[in-house]
Design a protein around this motif. Structure first.
Motif, PDB file in Angstrom:
ATOM      1  N   GLY A  12     -35.142  24.947   4.649  1.00 30.90           N
ATOM      2  CA  GLY A  12     -34.537  24.557   3.376  1.00 30.90           C
ATOM      3  C   GLY A  12     -35.127  23.227   2.946  1.00 30.90           C
ATOM      4  O   GLY A  12     -36.104  22.731   3.531  1.00 30.90           O
ATOM      5  N   GLU A  33     -38.655  29.011  10.305  1.00 25.79           N
ATOM      6  CA  GLU A  33     -37.659  29.517   9.350  1.00 25.79           C
ATOM      7  C   GLU A  33     -37.535  31.022   9.572  1.00 25.79           C
ATOM      8  O   GLU A  33     -38.538  31.727   9.595  1.00 25.79           O
ATOM      9  CB  GLU A  33     -38.110  29.198   7.919  1.00 25.79           C
ATOM     10  N   CYS A  38     -36.500  28.307   1.343  1.00 30.69           N
ATOM     11  CA  CYS A  38     -35.470  28.402   0.284  1.00 30.69           C
ATOM     12  C   CYS A  38     -34.532  29.591   0.459  1.00 30.69           C
ATOM     13  O   CYS A  38     -33.823  29.956  -0.486  1.00 30.69           O
ATOM     14  CB  CYS A  38     -36.072  28.502  -1.119  1.00 30.69           C
ATOM     15  N   GLY A  40     -31.848  29.768   2.142  1.00 28.79           N
ATOM     16  CA  GLY A  40     -30.450  29.350   2.255  1.00 28.79           C
ATOM     17  C   GLY A  40     -29.972  28.655   0.993  1.00 28.79           C
ATOM     18  O   GLY A  40     -30.348  29.032  -0.131  1.00 28.79           O
ATOM     19  N   SER A  42     -30.761  25.981  -0.349  1.00 28.09           N
ATOM     20  CA  SER A  42     -31.772  25.323  -1.185  1.00 28.09           C
ATOM     21  C   SER A  42     -32.321  26.240  -2.270  1.00 28.09           C
ATOM     22  O   SER A  42     -32.919  25.765  -3.235  1.00 28.09           O
ATOM     23  CB  SER A  42     -32.905  24.787  -0.303  1.00 28.09           C
ATOM     24  N   THR A 152     -38.401  22.060  -2.823  1.00 31.97           N
ATOM     25  CA  THR A 152     -38.522  22.480  -1.420  1.00 31.97           C
ATOM     26  C   THR A 152     -39.957  22.915  -1.112  1.00 31.97           C
ATOM     27  O   THR A 152     -40.549  22.498  -0.106  1.00 31.97           O
ATOM     28  CB  THR A 152     -37.537  23.640  -1.139  1.00 31.97           C
ATOM     29  N   GLY A 202     -28.810  24.106   7.934  1.00 34.73           N
ATOM     30  CA  GLY A 202     -27.823  24.222   6.864  1.00 34.73           C
ATOM     31  C   GLY A 202     -26.497  24.755   7.390  1.00 34.73           C
ATOM     32  O   GLY A 202     -26.024  24.351   8.467  1.00 34.73           O
ATOM     33  N   SER A 365     -31.873  14.728  -0.705  1.00 40.55           N
ATOM     34  CA  SER A 365     -32.917  15.112   0.252  1.00 40.55           C
ATOM     35  C   SER A 365     -33.973  14.038   0.542  1.00 40.55           C
ATOM     36  O   SER A 365     -34.309  13.822   1.720  1.00 40.55           O
ATOM     37  CB  SER A 365     -33.581  16.424  -0.189  1.00 40.55           C
TER      38      SER A 365
END
Ligand SMILES: Cc1cc2nc3c(=O)[nH]c(=O)nc-3n(C[C@H](O)[C@H](O)[C@H](O)COP(=O)(O)OP(=O)(O)OC[C@H]3O[C@@H](n4cnc5c(N)ncnc54)[C@H](O)[C@@H]3O)c2cc1C
Length: 396
Positions: A12, A33, A38, A40, A42, A152, A202, A365
């Protein structure tokens, strides 16, 4: 794969920003990941940058420090992050809200910020799409919007350019723990070891930490969102309807322990604080959100989506004519005190937390990533790290 100095779990905005900050300092970084970047929160949020809705404490300091970076961050990353400080309009619909907002505006200079209370005519002059019967509005100078995908992915790209390896489609099944040290991660294709593991998972951080017998107090706080087709009109500001139940409105105030939105409160509608309407550069409207503690239930409800749309349409009726493209639910990584967890995990060596940004992780962030990088490299942090220290909730 050569042994990295740092393994980051989660792609994220936080994981990617931390990867960038550490790669910039010459560390060998690998990010894992399980889905795509992205996948999640984000890629599921309201795209708002709104420091003037933060609690008046270190959360505000952190958000303002980030707000100072956003205007030049895109250039630094080599990405168009579509940051626009439009200013925000909080629409006032009732006398009771007017009284509340009068108090709010009067309190802003005490935290070095500026907001203006506008009557209905002036509010509509500045934002003609506001409803004809609007009682007034608060203009908040810092309100704005950003493209969270571009932010991101911009961090991810800049991290790769500086030598980081970002691997998607690889799930971390568990953290590897030897005694009092986290030594790496287990994936379906084998174990990976590193000096430091950074947990940036997250809303999923809690279960992952539990695989090493650690407690990370992050709870998923679900929010429902809607995106419309490109609008034929131009919204000059980011808009915020005030929640219909004024008792639930805690604008820029800390939530009392029993406040709505805290775990334990009725998880059904009406939803918790925070509604926004932002227009993207492609003119779509991003509208939301609700707030519910329902675990990891990804399904938006009809009642939730109706609430979101009605709140927006009430203050700007033209929105009602737009076609809806998509509705979804995302998960904010909520912590009991609303502050992120940044720094060494309690009770073990080798694990650093970079999670718990709840509903503000996009806006927080850039400096969060610098704080985490400072915790890893033992450099001077840009802000005091103590308030974000995960050990504030005690040892695991
Ligand atoms: C509805 C909604 C509205 C919001 N609105 C705003 C807003 O307007 N402004 C703002 O600043 N913030 C907003 N937020 C909050 C913001 O989106 C989050 O705080 C931020 O995106 C958190 O980023 P993250 O990287 O910590 O988590 P995420 O983006 O959730 O990333 C975590 C990643 O970890 C991955 N992962 C999890 N488990 C594993 C595993 N076992 N192995 C590998 N990978 C794993 C996930 O797939 C995910 O991609 C909103 C959030 C929601 C849900």
């Amino acid at each position: 794969m050569t042994r990295p100095d740092v393994l980051i779990v989660g792609g994220g905005v936080i994981g990617c920003a931390v990867a960038y900050e550490l790669a910039k300092q010459g560390l060998r970084v690998t990010l894992l990941e399980r889905a795509g970047l992205c996948a999640g929160a984000s890629g599921a949020n309201a795209a708002l940058i709104w420091p003037q809705a933060m609690h008046r404490d270190v959360a505000l300091d952190l958000t303002l420090a980030c707000a100072r970076l956003f205007p030049t961050l895109g250039e630094e990353l080599g990405a168009d992050i579509e940051y626009r400080r439009t200013g925000g309009m909080v629409a006032i619909e009732t006398d009771a809200q007017w009284a509340q907002m009068t108090e709010y505006v009067a309190g802003q200079p005490a935290v070095g910020l500026h907001a203006e209370l506008l009557d209905g005519a002036e509010a509509r002059r500045r934002e003609p799409l506001l409803a004809p019967d609007i009682r007034g509005a608060v203009f908040a100078e810092h309100g704005g919007t950003i493209n969270p995908f571009r932010l991101t992915l911009g961090y991810a790209h800049a991290a790769r350019v500086r030598g980081a390896t970002l691997v998607t489609g690889t799930e971390v099944l568990s953290l590897l723990r030897r005694g009092d040290r986290v030594t790496g991660v287990r994936t379906p294709t084998g174990d990976l070891e590193s000096e430091v593991v950074i947990l940036a998972g997250g809303a999923w951080s809690g279960p992952l930490a539990a695989t090493a017998n650690l407690r990370v107090p992050v709870t998923p706080r679900q929010g429902m969102m809607v995106v419309t087709e490109p609008a034929p009109f131009h919204l000059r500001h980011v808009l915020k309807p005030i929640k219909s139940d004024t008792d639930m409105w805690r604008f820029s105030q800390p939530w009392p322990p029993d406040a709505p939105g805290k775990p334990g409160y009725d998880p059904n509608l009406p939803p918790g604080k925070g509604m926004g309407v932002a227009q993207t550069v492609t003119r779509n409207l991003v509208i939301g959100s609700t707030s519910r503690f329902v675990g990891l239930d990804r399904s938006p409800t009809l009642a939730g989506i109706r609430y979101v749309l009605e709140s927006a349409r009430r203050i700007a009726p033209a929105i009602g004519q737009l076609r809806m493209l998509r509705a979804w639910a995302g998960f904010r990584p909520y912590t009991p005190d609303g502050l992120p967890l940044l720094g060494p995990a309690p009770g073990v060596d080798g694990l650093v937390l970079a999670t718990g940004h709840d509903g503000s992780g996009i806006g927080m962030s850039p400096v969060s990533a610098r704080l985490v990088a400072a915790a890893v490299t033992k450099a001077d942090p840009p802000l005091p790290l103590e308030p974000f220290d995960p050990r504030r909730f005690g040892d695991s």
